[in-house]
Design a protein around this motif. Structure first.
Motif, PDB file in Angstrom:
ATOM      1  N   LYS A 188       0.837  -1.196   0.000  1.00  0.00           N
ATOM      2  CA  LYS A 188       0.000   0.000   0.000  1.00  0.00           C
ATOM      3  C   LYS A 188       0.875   1.251   0.000  1.00  0.00           C
ATOM      4  CE  LYS A 188      -3.880   2.002   2.580  1.00  0.00           C
ATOM      5  NZ  LYS A 188      -4.741   1.824   3.779  1.00  0.00           N
ATOM      6  N   GLY A 189       0.544   2.176  -0.868  1.00  0.00           N
ATOM      7  CA  GLY A 189       1.310   3.421  -0.950  1.00  0.00           C
ATOM      8  C   GLY A 189       2.465   3.355  -1.926  1.00  0.00           C
ATOM      9  N   ASN A 190       2.685   2.207  -2.543  1.00  0.00           N
ATOM     10  CA  ASN A 190       3.759   2.066  -3.527  1.00  0.00           C
ATOM     11  C   ASN A 190       3.265   1.185  -4.661  1.00  0.00           C
ATOM     12  OD1 ASN A 190       6.088   1.737  -4.963  1.00  0.00           O
ATOM     13  ND2 ASN A 190       7.404   1.454  -3.188  1.00  0.00           N
ATOM     14  N   ASP A 191       2.678   1.821  -5.665  1.00  0.00           N
ATOM     15  CA  ASP A 191       2.044   1.082  -6.755  1.00  0.00           C
ATOM     16  C   ASP A 191       2.987   0.737  -7.894  1.00  0.00           C
ATOM     17  OD1 ASP A 191      -0.350   1.258  -5.391  1.00  0.00           O
ATOM     18  OD2 ASP A 191      -0.945   3.118  -6.389  1.00  0.00           O
ATOM     19  N   ASN A 192       4.202   1.270  -7.871  1.00  0.00           N
ATOM     20  CA  ASN A 192       5.085   1.108  -9.017  1.00  0.00           C
ATOM     21  C   ASN A 192       6.222   0.122  -8.813  1.00  0.00           C
ATOM     22  OD1 ASN A 192       3.640   3.131 -10.453  1.00  0.00           O
ATOM     23  ND2 ASN A 192       4.762   4.716  -9.347  1.00  0.00           N
ATOM     24  N   ASP A 193       6.558  -0.183  -7.571  1.00  0.00           N
ATOM     25  CA  ASP A 193       7.698  -1.050  -7.304  1.00  0.00           C
ATOM     26  C   ASP A 193       7.237  -2.271  -6.501  1.00  0.00           C
ATOM     27  OD1 ASP A 193      10.192  -2.056  -7.160  1.00  0.00           O
ATOM     28  OD2 ASP A 193      11.055  -0.483  -5.904  1.00  0.00           O
ATOM     29  N   ALA A 194       7.201  -3.432  -7.142  1.00  0.00           N
ATOM     30  CA  ALA A 194       6.756  -4.656  -6.468  1.00  0.00           C
ATOM     31  C   ALA A 194       7.731  -5.024  -5.354  1.00  0.00           C
ATOM     32  CB  ALA A 194       6.645  -5.800  -7.467  1.00  0.00           C
ATOM     33  N   ILE A 195       7.175  -5.384  -4.191  1.00  0.00           N
ATOM     34  CA  ILE A 195       8.032  -5.747  -3.062  1.00  0.00           C
ATOM     35  C   ILE A 195       8.377  -7.236  -3.081  1.00  0.00           C
ATOM     36  CG2 ILE A 195       7.124  -3.933  -1.575  1.00  0.00           C
ATOM     37  CD1 ILE A 195       5.398  -6.107  -0.238  1.00  0.00           C
ATOM     38  N   GLY A 196       7.706  -7.986  -3.946  1.00  0.00           N
ATOM     39  CA  GLY A 196       7.956  -9.416  -4.016  1.00  0.00           C
ATOM     40  C   GLY A 196       6.937 -10.098  -4.897  1.00  0.00           C
ATOM     41  N   GLU A 197       6.680 -11.370  -4.612  1.00  0.00           N
ATOM     42  CA  GLU A 197       5.745 -12.129  -5.429  1.00  0.00           C
ATOM     43  C   GLU A 197       5.078 -13.214  -4.573  1.00  0.00           C
ATOM     44  OE1 GLU A 197       8.973 -15.347  -7.208  1.00  0.00           O
ATOM     45  OE2 GLU A 197       8.449 -13.586  -8.392  1.00  0.00           O
ATOM     46  N   VAL A 198       4.004 -13.787  -5.107  1.00  0.00           N
ATOM     47  CA  VAL A 198       3.303 -14.865  -4.406  1.00  0.00           C
ATOM     48  C   VAL A 198       4.123 -16.144  -4.544  1.00  0.00           C
ATOM     49  CG1 VAL A 198       1.216 -16.274  -4.303  1.00  0.00           C
ATOM     50  CG2 VAL A 198       1.038 -13.833  -4.782  1.00  0.00           C
ATOM     51  N   LYS A 199       4.532 -16.677  -3.408  1.00  0.00           N
ATOM     52  CA  LYS A 199       5.343 -17.902  -3.414  1.00  0.00           C
ATOM     53  C   LYS A 199       4.479 -19.146  -3.307  1.00  0.00           C
ATOM     54  CE  LYS A 199       9.016 -20.283  -0.841  1.00  0.00           C
ATOM     55  NZ  LYS A 199       9.920 -20.219   0.333  1.00  0.00           N
ATOM     56  N   ASP A 200       3.365 -19.039  -2.556  1.00  0.00           N
ATOM     57  CA  ASP A 200       2.532 -20.228  -2.337  1.00  0.00           C
ATOM     58  C   ASP A 200       1.121 -19.802  -1.978  1.00  0.00           C
ATOM     59  OD1 ASP A 200       1.799 -22.849  -2.124  1.00  0.00           O
ATOM     60  OD2 ASP A 200       3.244 -23.372  -0.567  1.00  0.00           O
ATOM     61  N   VAL A 201       0.173 -20.712  -2.185  1.00  0.00           N
ATOM     62  CA  VAL A 201      -1.228 -20.517  -1.798  1.00  0.00           C
ATOM     63  C   VAL A 201      -1.582 -21.668  -0.875  1.00  0.00           C
ATOM     64  CG1 VAL A 201      -3.608 -20.333  -2.573  1.00  0.00           C
ATOM     65  CG2 VAL A 201      -1.773 -19.390  -3.983  1.00  0.00           C
ATOM     66  N   LEU A 202      -1.970 -21.364   0.362  1.00  0.00           N
ATOM     67  CA  LEU A 202      -2.236 -22.394   1.365  1.00  0.00           C
ATOM     68  C   LEU A 202      -3.740 -22.659   1.470  1.00  0.00           C
ATOM     69  CD1 LEU A 202       0.218 -21.150   4.153  1.00  0.00           C
ATOM     70  CD2 LEU A 202       0.686 -22.611   2.176  1.00  0.00           C
ATOM     71  N   LEU A 203      -4.107 -23.931   1.515  1.00  0.00           N
ATOM     72  CA  LEU A 203      -5.514 -24.341   1.560  1.00  0.00           C
ATOM     73  C   LEU A 203      -5.831 -25.016   2.889  1.00  0.00           C
ATOM     74  CD1 LEU A 203      -5.748 -25.980  -1.990  1.00  0.00           C
ATOM     75  CD2 LEU A 203      -6.186 -23.599  -1.371  1.00  0.00           C
ATOM     76  N   GLY A 204      -7.095 -24.884   3.320  1.00  0.00           N
ATOM     77  CA  GLY A 204      -7.554 -25.535   4.532  1.00  0.00           C
ATOM     78  C   GLY A 204      -8.132 -26.903   4.218  1.00  0.00           C
ATOM     79  N   ASN A 205      -8.667 -27.584   5.245  1.00  0.00           N
ATOM     80  CA  ASN A 205      -9.235 -28.918   5.056  1.00  0.00           C
ATOM     81  C   ASN A 205     -10.373 -28.937   4.051  1.00  0.00           C
ATOM     82  OD1 ASN A 205      -7.672 -30.608   6.665  1.00  0.00           O
ATOM     83  ND2 ASN A 205      -8.712 -29.996   8.528  1.00  0.00           N
ATOM     84  N   GLY A 206     -11.131 -27.854   3.995  1.00  0.00           N
ATOM     85  CA  GLY A 206     -12.241 -27.781   3.057  1.00  0.00           C
ATOM     86  C   GLY A 206     -11.809 -27.336   1.670  1.00  0.00           C
ATOM     87  N   MET A 207     -10.475 -27.263   1.436  1.00  0.00           N
ATOM     88  CA  MET A 207      -9.890 -26.843   0.158  1.00  0.00           C
ATOM     89  C   MET A 207     -10.187 -25.382  -0.185  1.00  0.00           C
ATOM     90  SD  MET A 207      -8.039 -29.312  -1.009  1.00  0.00           S
ATOM     91  CE  MET A 207      -7.604 -29.603   0.737  1.00  0.00           C
ATOM     92  N   GLN A 208     -10.562 -24.583   0.811  1.00  0.00           N
ATOM     93  CA  GLN A 208     -10.713 -23.156   0.589  1.00  0.00           C
ATOM     94  C   GLN A 208      -9.378 -22.479   0.854  1.00  0.00           C
ATOM     95  OE1 GLN A 208     -11.609 -24.740   3.241  1.00  0.00           O
ATOM     96  NE2 GLN A 208     -11.011 -23.559   5.037  1.00  0.00           N
ATOM     97  N   ILE A 209      -9.140 -21.324   0.185  1.00  0.00           N
ATOM     98  CA  ILE A 209      -7.877 -20.616   0.372  1.00  0.00           C
ATOM     99  C   ILE A 209      -7.801 -20.077   1.785  1.00  0.00           C
ATOM    100  CG2 ILE A 209      -6.488 -18.628  -0.318  1.00  0.00           C
ATOM    101  CD1 ILE A 209      -7.467 -18.987  -3.132  1.00  0.00           C
TER     102      ILE A 209
END
Length: 230
Positions: A59-80
Motif C-alpha cells: 500500500k502506498g507504492n504502486d510502481n515497485d513490487a516488493i515481491g511475489e506470491v510464493k505459495d497458496v495455502l488451503l484448509g481442510n475444506g480446500m478453501q484458500i
C-alpha cells in the motif's frame, strides 16, 4: 552492382528503423491499454498457477513490487486459507523473508491478456511494507502451529455440526411425538364425549320408555276399574 547494394542496404536500414519505432510505439500503446484494462472486479474463477509468482505491491507504492506470491495455502475444506508473499532483499524492513497474508488483506487485480486461460494477475496488499513486516514469517514452526490449529478448528466444526444435527433430530422427534400425543388425546376426548352422549341418549330413551309403559299401565288400570264398577 555496388550502387544497388547500397540502395538496398539503405532501404533496409530505414525499414528496420521504422519497424523499431513502430514496435516501441506499439509496446507503449499495449502497456497503456493493458493498464487501462486492469480490474479488481470479481472474476468468478482464478488460476492458482498464474497466481503463483504474481507481483505483489504494498500500500502506498504502486510502481515497485516488493515481491511475489510464493505459495497458496488451503484448509481442510480446500478453501484458500493464506497467501505466502516472498519479499525482495532490497527492502531492508522485510529482510527478504516470506510472510503469511490472509486473503482479506489483499486485492487481486486481473489484467486482460486476450486469452482466458492465461490471466495476468497483480496483487495489491491492503498494508504498507512496515505492516507486512509484522505479519507471521512463513516457517516450519508457523506451519506446524497453523496446521494443528486448523485441524482442531475442523474437528470442532464437525463436532458442532454433529451436535446441531442431533438437536434438530431430537427436536423434530419431540415435535412429532408431541403432535401424536395431542392427536391421541383429542381422539380419546372425542371417544369419551361420544360415549357420554350415547349413554345420555340411551338413558333418555329408557326413561321415555318407562314413562310410556307406566302411562299405558295407568290407562289400562283405569279401564279395568271402570269396567268393574259397572
Amino acid at each position: 552492382m555496388n550502387i544497388k547494394t547500397s540502395a538496398i542496404t539503405g532501404l533496409t536500414a530505414i525499414t528496420l528503423a521504422a519497424s523499431s519505432s513502430l514496435a516501441f510505439a506499439d509496446s507503449n500503446t499495449s502497456n497503456s491499454a493493458q493498464q487501462a484494462t486492469v480490474t479488481s472486479q470479481a472474476q468468478g474463477m482464478y488460476s492458482a498457477d498464474h497466481l503463483l509468482d504474481a507481483p505483489v505491491y504494498a500500500k502506498g507504492n504502486d510502481n515497485d513490487a516488493i515481491g511475489e506470491v510464493k505459495d497458496v495455502l488451503l484448509g481442510n475444506g480446500m478453501q484458500i486459507r493464506s497467501f505466502v508473499v516472498e519479499t525482495k532483499g532490497k527492502f531492508g524492513v522485510l529482510g527478504g523473508k516470506s510472510y503469511v497474508v490472509s486473503p482479506d488483506q489483499l486485492t487481486v487485480r486481473t489484467k486482460t491478456t486476450g486469452k482466458a486461460t492465461e490471466p495476468d494477475y497483480r496483487i495489491e496488499l491492503n498494508m504498507t511494507r512496515n505492516q507486512l513486516g509484522k505479519e507471521p514469517v512463513y516457517s516450519d514452526s508457523w506451519w506446524t502451529n497453523a496446521q494443528n490449529q486448523a485441524d482442531q478448528a475442523w474437528q470442532d466444526t464437525k463436532s458442532a455440526t454433529s451436535s446441531a444435527w442431533t438437536k434438530v433430530k431430537n427436536t423434530t422427534s419431540n415435535i412429532v411425538n408431541g403432535t401424536q400425543n395431542k392427536a391421541d388425546d383429542a381422539a380419546d376426548a372425542t371417544s369419551n364425549a361420544a360415549h357420554k352422549a350415547g349413554n345420555k341418549m340411551s338413558n333418555a330413551a329408557d326413561a321415555a320408555g318407562d314413562k310410556a309403559s307406566n302411562a299405558a299401565n295407568d290407562a289400562s288400570n283405569k279401564v279395568d276399574n271402570a269396567t268393574d264398577n259397572n
